[in-house]
Structure formats: structure tokens, C-alpha cells
Design a protein around this motif. Sequence first.
Motif, mmCIF file in Angstrom:
data_model
loop_
_atom_site.group_PDB
_atom_site.id
_atom_site.type_symbol
_atom_site.label_atom_id
_atom_site.label_comp_id
_atom_site.label_asym_id
_atom_site.label_seq_id
_atom_site.Cartn_x
_atom_site.Cartn_y
_atom_site.Cartn_z
ATOM 1 N N UNK A 143 167.277 66.172 6.659
ATOM 2 C CA UNK A 143 166.523 66.834 5.590
ATOM 3 C C UNK A 143 165.839 65.793 4.720
ATOM 4 N N UNK A 144 164.570 66.047 4.416
ATOM 5 C CA UNK A 144 163.868 65.337 3.354
ATOM 6 C C UNK A 144 163.721 66.313 2.202
ATOM 7 N N UNK A 145 164.247 65.936 1.046
ATOM 8 C CA UNK A 145 164.381 66.845 -0.089
ATOM 9 C C UNK A 145 163.708 66.214 -1.301
ATOM 10 N N UNK A 146 162.501 66.692 -1.638
ATOM 11 C CA UNK A 146 161.793 66.228 -2.830
ATOM 12 C C UNK A 146 162.172 67.130 -4.003
ATOM 13 N N UNK A 147 162.714 66.539 -5.068
ATOM 14 C CA UNK A 147 163.246 67.371 -6.143
ATOM 15 C C UNK A 147 163.619 66.488 -7.332
ATOM 16 N N UNK A 148 163.544 67.064 -8.527
ATOM 17 C CA UNK A 148 164.093 66.388 -9.703
ATOM 18 C C UNK A 148 165.606 66.511 -9.754
ATOM 19 N N UNK A 149 166.153 67.498 -9.051
ATOM 20 C CA UNK A 149 167.577 67.820 -9.127
ATOM 21 C C UNK A 149 168.205 67.749 -7.738
ATOM 22 N N UNK A 234 164.089 68.874 8.581
ATOM 23 C CA UNK A 234 163.595 69.966 7.743
ATOM 24 C C UNK A 234 163.132 69.368 6.422
ATOM 25 N N UNK A 235 161.955 69.778 5.948
ATOM 26 C CA UNK A 235 161.412 69.274 4.691
ATOM 27 C C UNK A 235 161.474 70.381 3.648
ATOM 28 N N UNK A 236 162.083 70.083 2.514
ATOM 29 C CA UNK A 236 162.139 71.049 1.410
ATOM 30 C C UNK A 236 161.555 70.387 0.184
ATOM 31 N N UNK A 237 160.586 71.057 -0.434
ATOM 32 C CA UNK A 237 159.825 70.443 -1.509
ATOM 33 C C UNK A 237 159.854 71.357 -2.731
ATOM 34 N N UNK A 238 160.633 70.941 -3.720
ATOM 35 C CA UNK A 238 160.655 71.623 -5.012
ATOM 36 C C UNK A 238 159.507 71.058 -5.834
ATOM 37 N N UNK A 273 157.224 62.192 12.019
ATOM 38 C CA UNK A 273 158.595 62.712 11.948
ATOM 39 C C UNK A 273 158.650 64.072 12.651
ATOM 40 N N UNK A 274 159.769 64.345 13.288
ATOM 41 C CA UNK A 274 159.939 65.612 14.017
ATOM 42 C C UNK A 274 160.281 66.732 13.025
ATOM 43 N N UNK A 275 159.258 67.249 12.360
ATOM 44 C CA UNK A 275 159.446 68.310 11.368
ATOM 45 C C UNK A 275 159.522 69.646 12.101
ATOM 46 N N UNK A 276 160.668 70.316 11.983
ATOM 47 C CA UNK A 276 160.859 71.593 12.675
ATOM 48 C C UNK A 276 160.700 72.783 11.741
ATOM 49 N N UNK A 277 160.617 72.540 10.445
ATOM 50 C CA UNK A 277 160.436 73.613 9.480
ATOM 51 C C UNK A 277 160.323 73.036 8.094
ATOM 52 N N UNK A 278 159.832 73.846 7.153
ATOM 53 C CA UNK A 278 159.632 73.344 5.802
ATOM 54 C C UNK A 278 159.567 74.505 4.823
ATOM 55 N N UNK A 279 159.901 74.188 3.579
ATOM 56 C CA UNK A 279 159.678 75.142 2.503
ATOM 57 C C UNK A 279 159.114 74.431 1.288
ATOM 58 N N UNK A 280 158.406 75.206 0.465
ATOM 59 C CA UNK A 280 157.851 74.724 -0.797
ATOM 60 C C UNK A 280 158.208 75.766 -1.847
ATOM 61 N N UNK A 281 158.964 75.346 -2.859
ATOM 62 C CA UNK A 281 159.614 76.321 -3.738
ATOM 63 C C UNK A 281 159.409 75.993 -5.219
ATOM 64 N N UNK A 282 159.841 76.956 -6.053
ATOM 65 C CA UNK A 282 159.943 76.830 -7.513
ATOM 66 C C UNK A 282 158.595 76.815 -8.235
ATOM 67 N N UNK A 283 157.548 77.373 -7.623
ATOM 68 C CA UNK A 283 156.291 77.590 -8.337
ATOM 69 C C UNK A 283 156.439 78.871 -9.156
ATOM 70 N N UNK A 296 148.410 72.494 -6.563
ATOM 71 C CA UNK A 296 149.188 71.391 -5.991
ATOM 72 C C UNK A 296 150.053 71.896 -4.844
ATOM 73 N N UNK A 297 150.728 73.022 -5.049
ATOM 74 C CA UNK A 297 151.601 73.572 -4.012
ATOM 75 C C UNK A 297 150.812 73.931 -2.759
ATOM 76 N N UNK A 298 149.641 74.542 -2.926
ATOM 77 C CA UNK A 298 148.826 74.908 -1.769
ATOM 78 C C UNK A 298 148.402 73.666 -0.996
ATOM 79 N N UNK A 299 148.057 72.603 -1.706
ATOM 80 C CA UNK A 299 147.656 71.364 -1.032
ATOM 81 C C UNK A 299 148.838 70.699 -0.338
ATOM 82 N N UNK A 300 150.018 70.746 -0.959
ATOM 83 C CA UNK A 300 151.200 70.185 -0.305
ATOM 84 C C UNK A 300 151.551 70.974 0.954
ATOM 85 N N UNK A 301 151.411 72.292 0.905
ATOM 86 C CA UNK A 301 151.645 73.101 2.103
ATOM 87 C C UNK A 301 150.643 72.733 3.203
#
Length: 315
Positions: A143-149, A234-238, A273-283, A296-301
Motif C-alpha cells: 500500500x502507498x498511503x498519502x495522508x496527514x494521519x 494499492x494506492x490510497x490518497x486522502x 509500480x503494479x497498481x491494482x486499485x486505488x481510492x481518492x477520499x475525504x473531499x 485537485x482530486x480530479x487531477x490526482x484521479x
Amino acid sequence: MPAPDPAHGAELPPFAGITSFMRRPATRDLAGVDVAVVGIPFDGGTSYRSGARFGPRRIREASAMVWGYNNALAVKPLDVLEVVDYGDVNVIPPSITETMANIESEVGAILAAGAAALALGGDHSVSLPLLRAHAREHGPLGVVHFDAHPDTWDHEFDDRPYSHGTPFRRAIEEGIIDPSRYVQVGLRGPTLEAGDWQWARERGVRAITMDDVAEIGLPAVIRATREPLRGPIYVTLDVDAADPAFAPGTGTPEVGGFTSHELLRLVRALRGVEIVGADLVEVSPPYDHGDITALLAANLAFELLSLMAVRRRGG
């Protein structure tokens, strides 16, 4: 020349057409589909400001401003991937457990059909059922997890196990994340206890704080982020990984975060990287200004789609 379809098509002007994600066809027919964009309009796991249930709709609207060619990655993802807007998961606002069951089931069906899922949240609690569905298909995930928390707290609300602050603790406990292939990027701000960042680190998770970013610089952060990544990722981006100056529309803003450009660079650096799924959350659109968080979220997606396209193309 007028666009051939007045409702759909990324070549339409931003003010025209139906606002599915990048104006892709809205369908649940997954025959021949490579990526299904799926909305999860749920914010029953939030501990501060609600409103992320409106995130998927606003991200879709902002995606009309995303042109089709990615200059940084030299790819036009919609020419490489067959992408559809799958619509939204059926969420149950009063019940986080029923909602999570629906997410796991519906996204599991997408994966079983041979498509990848790009999920638009919603609060970060939705990542747990997404990870469950992907682990059932791919085994324990990096997992790659971008987040403040860190989102690895045990309980936020008495003894209840699920909230937007607990998904990755539950995922590690359930064995669906491989901690040695899990990296958190962007941690910052005050916590309740001195050890709140330590639980994951003690289990082998790599944690990169904003102080680390300031000390070693973004190129070194990119190298440190990529180093443990192997196998299905899996990439998860808060969106609160970004500083509130660049993403005010979020549920738990923390000062001192990434700029928009830095986040784009960090995501693009996952090329190959072998990305098999992703989410973009907390907008959370009720707290947004001029749609800058949604944009920003649309561009990151779009960047995540581009990464999938580059890997499919073999670049």
C-alpha cells in the motif's frame, strides 16, 4: 467540428456534456472494460467535519476540466484504457458495517469481471472494504498511503472498531496488508498520544512525515516511497495530504502539508509500480472554495489513471 456525442466525450468543452467522470459512459456493463470509476458517497465514519458524501459528485464535475493528454507521463489514458463510470455503491448512511459490506460486494464484482477499480470517496473508512475486495483477488497487498494521519488508531468512538481513523489498523490485523510493503507519506500535526504514529512502525510500516520531507527533500522521499513497493500495490490518497491552502474542502485539515504540485509529483513517481486499485477520499465540498479541492482530486484521479495506462502500454 462538433463532438460526435453531445453527452459524452473528453473532447467536449468543460461546460458541456453529462458530468460522469471525464464524461466517460455511465454503465455497469463491464465487458471489455479496463477501469471502472466508482463513487462511494459515504461519510458516516468521520470524526470531525462531515460532507465527504458529496465528494464523488463534485469530483466528477471537476473532471470536466481535465484534458485527455498527460504531458508529464506522455500518455493519453483514455486511448490506452477502456474506462467507464460505474456509478455509486449503494451506501446506508446510518450503518457503516452494512455500507462496508456493500462496498466489498460491489467492488468485488468489478474486480471479478476483470476490471480495475478507481474509487472516489467518501471518507477514509471506505478503504477497508476496498482493501478486502482487492486482497481477495490479489492476496496481501502493498500500500502507498498519502495522508496527514496514519489512520491506524484502534478505536475512535468507544469500542466501535470502524471509523475513518481505523481502516489500516484493521487491514493489518486482518492480514490483507503486508506491512513490509506499506508506506505512509505526509504524516504531520498533533496527535492524542505520543505513540499514535508508532503502532504501524512497530509492525514494519514505513512512515514518512512532513518533517522528513523538509529534511531530505522530495527526490529522496520519492526514492524512500518506492523502495518497499513490490508485487500488487494499492494506492490510497486522502486529499488532506495536501495543505489546507491547496485543499480546504476536507474533513480533518492539517496545516503544513504538500502543495498541489508536490502531490502530483509524488503520484507520478509511482510510474511502473503494479497498481491494482486505488481510492481518492475525504473531499468535502461544503468546505471547499472555488472547487479547488475537487479540481485537485480530479487531477490526482487522472494521474492514477495515467499510471495504469503507462503500465498497460509497457512504458
